[in-house]
Design a protein around this motif. Structure first.
Motif, PDB file in Angstrom:
ATOM      1  N   VAL A  98      11.344   4.239   5.707  1.00 40.21           N
ATOM      2  CA  VAL A  98      10.238   4.785   6.350  1.00 40.21           C
ATOM      3  C   VAL A  98       9.632   3.197   6.992  1.00 40.21           C
ATOM      4  O   VAL A  98       8.232   3.310   7.340  1.00 40.21           O
ATOM      5  CB  VAL A  98       9.114   5.630   5.656  1.00 40.21           C
ATOM      6  CG1 VAL A  98       9.690   7.038   5.451  1.00 40.21           C
ATOM      7  CG2 VAL A  98       8.981   4.828   4.386  1.00 40.21           C
ATOM      8  N   ARG A 130       0.813  -1.239  -0.036  1.00 38.83           N
ATOM      9  CA  ARG A 130       0.009  -0.144  -0.073  1.00 38.83           C
ATOM     10  C   ARG A 130       0.886   1.452   0.144  1.00 38.83           C
ATOM     11  O   ARG A 130       0.811   1.984  -0.779  1.00 38.83           O
ATOM     12  CB  ARG A 130      -0.903  -0.166   1.380  1.00 38.83           C
ATOM     13  CG  ARG A 130      -1.992  -1.050   1.172  1.00 38.83           C
ATOM     14  CD  ARG A 130      -2.744  -1.177   2.541  1.00 38.83           C
ATOM     15  NE  ARG A 130      -1.817  -1.608   3.335  1.00 38.83           N
ATOM     16  CZ  ARG A 130      -2.035  -2.881   4.100  1.00 38.83           C
ATOM     17  NH1 ARG A 130      -3.340  -3.506   3.937  1.00 38.83           N
ATOM     18  NH2 ARG A 130      -1.293  -3.261   4.954  1.00 38.83           N
ATOM     19  N   ILE A 131       1.697   1.272   0.963  1.00 42.17           N
ATOM     20  CA  ILE A 131       2.669   2.672   0.983  1.00 42.17           C
ATOM     21  C   ILE A 131       3.649   2.587  -0.041  1.00 42.17           C
ATOM     22  O   ILE A 131       3.869   3.762  -0.739  1.00 42.17           O
ATOM     23  CB  ILE A 131       3.453   2.329   2.434  1.00 42.17           C
ATOM     24  CG1 ILE A 131       2.434   2.669   3.510  1.00 42.17           C
ATOM     25  CG2 ILE A 131       4.551   3.647   2.193  1.00 42.17           C
ATOM     26  CD1 ILE A 131       2.880   2.453   4.783  1.00 42.17           C
ATOM     27  N   ARG A 163       8.731 -10.255  -2.519  1.00 39.78           N
ATOM     28  CA  ARG A 163       9.013 -11.634  -2.143  1.00 39.78           C
ATOM     29  C   ARG A 163       8.516 -12.104  -3.695  1.00 39.78           C
ATOM     30  O   ARG A 163       8.924 -13.103  -4.152  1.00 39.78           O
ATOM     31  CB  ARG A 163       8.437 -12.312  -1.155  1.00 39.78           C
ATOM     32  CG  ARG A 163       9.324 -12.186   0.068  1.00 39.78           C
ATOM     33  CD  ARG A 163       8.697 -12.563   1.230  1.00 39.78           C
ATOM     34  NE  ARG A 163       7.353 -11.807   1.571  1.00 39.78           N
ATOM     35  CZ  ARG A 163       6.368 -12.221   2.324  1.00 39.78           C
ATOM     36  NH1 ARG A 163       6.842 -12.814   3.340  1.00 39.78           N
ATOM     37  NH2 ARG A 163       5.412 -11.445   2.656  1.00 39.78           N
TER      38      ARG A 163
HETATM   39  P1  NDP Z   1       1.707  -3.756   2.924  1.00 38.06           P
HETATM   40  O1  NDP Z   1       1.544  -5.154   3.626  1.00 38.06           O
HETATM   41  O2  NDP Z   1       0.407  -3.236   2.128  1.00 38.06           O
HETATM   42  O3  NDP Z   1       3.172  -3.886   2.065  1.00 38.06           O
HETATM   43  C1  NDP Z   1       4.189  -4.339   2.529  1.00 38.06           C
HETATM   44  C2  NDP Z   1       4.907  -4.859   1.232  1.00 38.06           C
HETATM   45  O4  NDP Z   1       6.103  -5.467   1.531  1.00 38.06           O
HETATM   46  C3  NDP Z   1       4.113  -5.945   0.408  1.00 38.06           C
HETATM   47  O5  NDP Z   1       4.155  -5.590  -0.858  1.00 38.06           O
HETATM   48  C4  NDP Z   1       4.974  -7.178   0.816  1.00 38.06           C
HETATM   49  O6  NDP Z   1       5.118  -8.189  -0.726  1.00 38.06           O
HETATM   50  C5  NDP Z   1       6.589  -6.639   0.896  1.00 38.06           C
HETATM   51  N1  NDP Z   1       7.578  -7.747   1.685  1.00 38.06           N
HETATM   52  C6  NDP Z   1       6.961  -8.464   2.786  1.00 38.06           C
HETATM   53  N2  NDP Z   1       8.014  -9.015   3.275  1.00 38.06           N
HETATM   54  C7  NDP Z   1       9.094  -8.971   2.435  1.00 38.06           C
HETATM   55  C8  NDP Z   1      10.210  -9.149   2.052  1.00 38.06           C
HETATM   56  N3  NDP Z   1      11.036 -10.080   3.193  1.00 38.06           N
HETATM   57  N4  NDP Z   1      11.114  -8.873   1.326  1.00 38.06           N
HETATM   58  C9  NDP Z   1      10.668  -7.886   0.552  1.00 38.06           C
HETATM   59  N5  NDP Z   1       9.411  -7.332   0.346  1.00 38.06           N
HETATM   60  C10 NDP Z   1       8.475  -7.857   1.461  1.00 38.06           C
HETATM   61  O7  NDP Z   1       2.320  -2.805   4.005  1.00 38.06           O
HETATM   62  P2  NDP Z   1       1.970  -1.256   4.039  1.00 38.06           P
HETATM   63  O8  NDP Z   1       2.365  -0.836   2.847  1.00 38.06           O
HETATM   64  O9  NDP Z   1       0.528  -0.630   4.712  1.00 38.06           O
HETATM   65  O10 NDP Z   1       3.109  -0.858   5.311  1.00 38.06           O
HETATM   66  C11 NDP Z   1       4.291  -1.451   5.161  1.00 38.06           C
HETATM   67  C12 NDP Z   1       5.273  -1.252   6.454  1.00 38.06           C
HETATM   68  O11 NDP Z   1       5.475   0.433   6.705  1.00 38.06           O
HETATM   69  C13 NDP Z   1       4.444  -1.460   7.582  1.00 38.06           C
HETATM   70  O12 NDP Z   1       4.490  -2.746   7.909  1.00 38.06           O
HETATM   71  C14 NDP Z   1       5.195  -0.576   8.752  1.00 38.06           C
HETATM   72  O13 NDP Z   1       6.345  -1.284   9.115  1.00 38.06           O
HETATM   73  C15 NDP Z   1       5.729   0.491   7.905  1.00 38.06           C
HETATM   74  N6  NDP Z   1       5.179   1.898   8.419  1.00 38.06           N
HETATM   75  C16 NDP Z   1       6.073   2.680   8.783  1.00 38.06           C
HETATM   76  C17 NDP Z   1       5.478   3.931   9.412  1.00 38.06           C
HETATM   77  C18 NDP Z   1       6.366   5.121   9.912  1.00 38.06           C
HETATM   78  O14 NDP Z   1       5.776   5.903  10.727  1.00 38.06           O
HETATM   79  N7  NDP Z   1       7.589   5.063   9.611  1.00 38.06           N
HETATM   80  C19 NDP Z   1       4.124   4.259   9.405  1.00 38.06           C
HETATM   81  C20 NDP Z   1       3.542   3.254   8.750  1.00 38.06           C
HETATM   82  C21 NDP Z   1       3.755   1.895   8.288  1.00 38.06           C
HETATM   83  P3  NDP Z   1       5.413  -9.654  -0.506  1.00 38.06           P
HETATM   84  O15 NDP Z   1       4.424 -10.087   0.299  1.00 38.06           O
HETATM   85  O16 NDP Z   1       5.222 -10.092  -2.216  1.00 38.06           O
HETATM   86  O17 NDP Z   1       6.717  -9.805  -0.263  1.00 38.06           O
END
Ligand code: NDP
Length: 313
Positions: free
Chosen positions: A229, A153-154, A174
């Protein structure tokens, strides 16, 4: 069960959330309880209200035999052992979507301020150093190459903003996303070697711990910038400090750190970094929406309605 369910407040929550919880539930704040008091009320606790990085471990969950739901304030829930919760049929909720725009805005803010040295330039202008001559030249952003690690999403909201800067966008997850045309790079090191800016927006937790290590930073190279972030845990902070000190990468914009709220002195001493206190979602509107969602998940649960935002199974 009493009319007002017993809720354990397991983290320091924003006042708006804490207030709504106290209005509707019988709240117990872990920070004001002795170990004996916590043990005494543990059997009655039906919900935990927590924050993303607050540790809600398997052992902790096991202390609450009547626990039904854990509501996390934040989209990341890396502190919660969701597997242990699921095994007992305990629901976990988080606060996705409502914070996406702000976090993406902030990723671009960090990217732009780091490349254009805005914070350093501000100090330069304020201190009168300008009188001795102009500020050093900086790095052009428009038209450059962006790599996003974690195109969820982000990440997608960051990509949308980067498109307006004519950036060439590639990403690493992944698995590839079906609803985007950006280039997927299966190997993280390859992605790092091919971009000017590597932006991290994947989840924290065991699966991503220190994914960004010395080797990835080396691949990003002396002209490359790292923007984080996501979570401090996804970067080997010691390796990052070394890479920054030795000019192995050009700079970093960091909103998150390994041991918050502690920022390593070695990082604070560097001029090629922009450091912010985990505030990417920190606007009045968004934090209020997050608090409302965290509360409304508990309200839905105790009204027998479907949860608004359960974490994926
Ligand atoms: P989503 O679940 O929508 O997106 C996470 C993405 O990361 C997915 O596309 C996933 O794809 C990918 N991902 C997961 N595991 C791995 C891996 N091992 N290697 C590479 N890519 C990976 O989450 P959001 O976008 O809503 O949020 C993402 C993160 O941002 C949150 O979990 C949080 O930690 C962080 N965040 C930080 C904030 C701040 O204040 N700085 C505020 C809000 C969020 P796939 O499954 O295909 O790997």
């Amino acid at each position: 069960t009493s009319a007002r369910p017993d809720v354990l407040i397991a983290a320091s929550l924003p006042p708006h959330l804490s207030q709504r919880l106290h209005e509707h539930f019988n709240c117990h704040d872990i920070n004001t309880l002795s170990e004996a008091q916590l043990a005494a009320i543990a059997p009655s606790i039906r919900a935990i209200s927590s924050k993303g990085e607050t540790k809600v471990t398997r052992d902790f969950i096991a202390r609450f035999p009547a626990l039904e739901v854990i509501s996390v304030f934040g989209v990341g829930y890396d502190g919660v052992d969701a597997v242990a919760a699921r095994e007992r049929g305990i629901e976990v909720t988080n606060t996705p979507d409502v914070l996406t725009d702000d976090v993406a805005d902030f990723a671009m803010t960090l990217l732009l301020s780091t490349a254009r040295q805005v914070v350093h330039a501000d100090r330069f202008a304020r201190s009168g150093e300008w009188k001795k001559g102009p500020h050093a030249l900086t790095t052009k952003v428009t038209g450059s190459r962006l790599g996003i690690v974690g195109l969820g999403r982000i990440g997608k909201a960051i990509a949308k903003r980067a498109e307006a800067f004519d950036m060439t966008i590639a990403y690493h997850n992944r698995s590839p996303q079906s609803d985007v045309s950006y280039r997927y790079v299966a190997d993280l090191k390859t992605l790092a070697s091919e971009v000017d800016f590597l932006v991290l927006s994947m989840p924290g937790g065991a699966g991503t711990r220190a994914l960004i290590n010395a080797e990835i930073l080396e691949a990003l190279g002396p002209k490359g910038f790292l923007i984080n972030v996501a979570r401090g845990s996804v970067v080997d902070e010691t390796a990052l400090i070394k890479a920054l000190q030795e000019g192995k990468i050009a700079g970093a914009g960091l909103d998150v750190f390994e041991n918050e709220p502690n920022v390593p002195e070695a990082l604070a001493k560097l001029d090629n970094v922009t450091l912010t206190p985990h505030m990417a979602s920190g606007t009045v509107i968004t934090r209020t929406a997050m608090a409302d969602l965290a509360f409304e998940n508990l309200q839905a649960h105790f009204s027998g309605k479907p949860l608004l935002t359960p974490v994926p199974r």
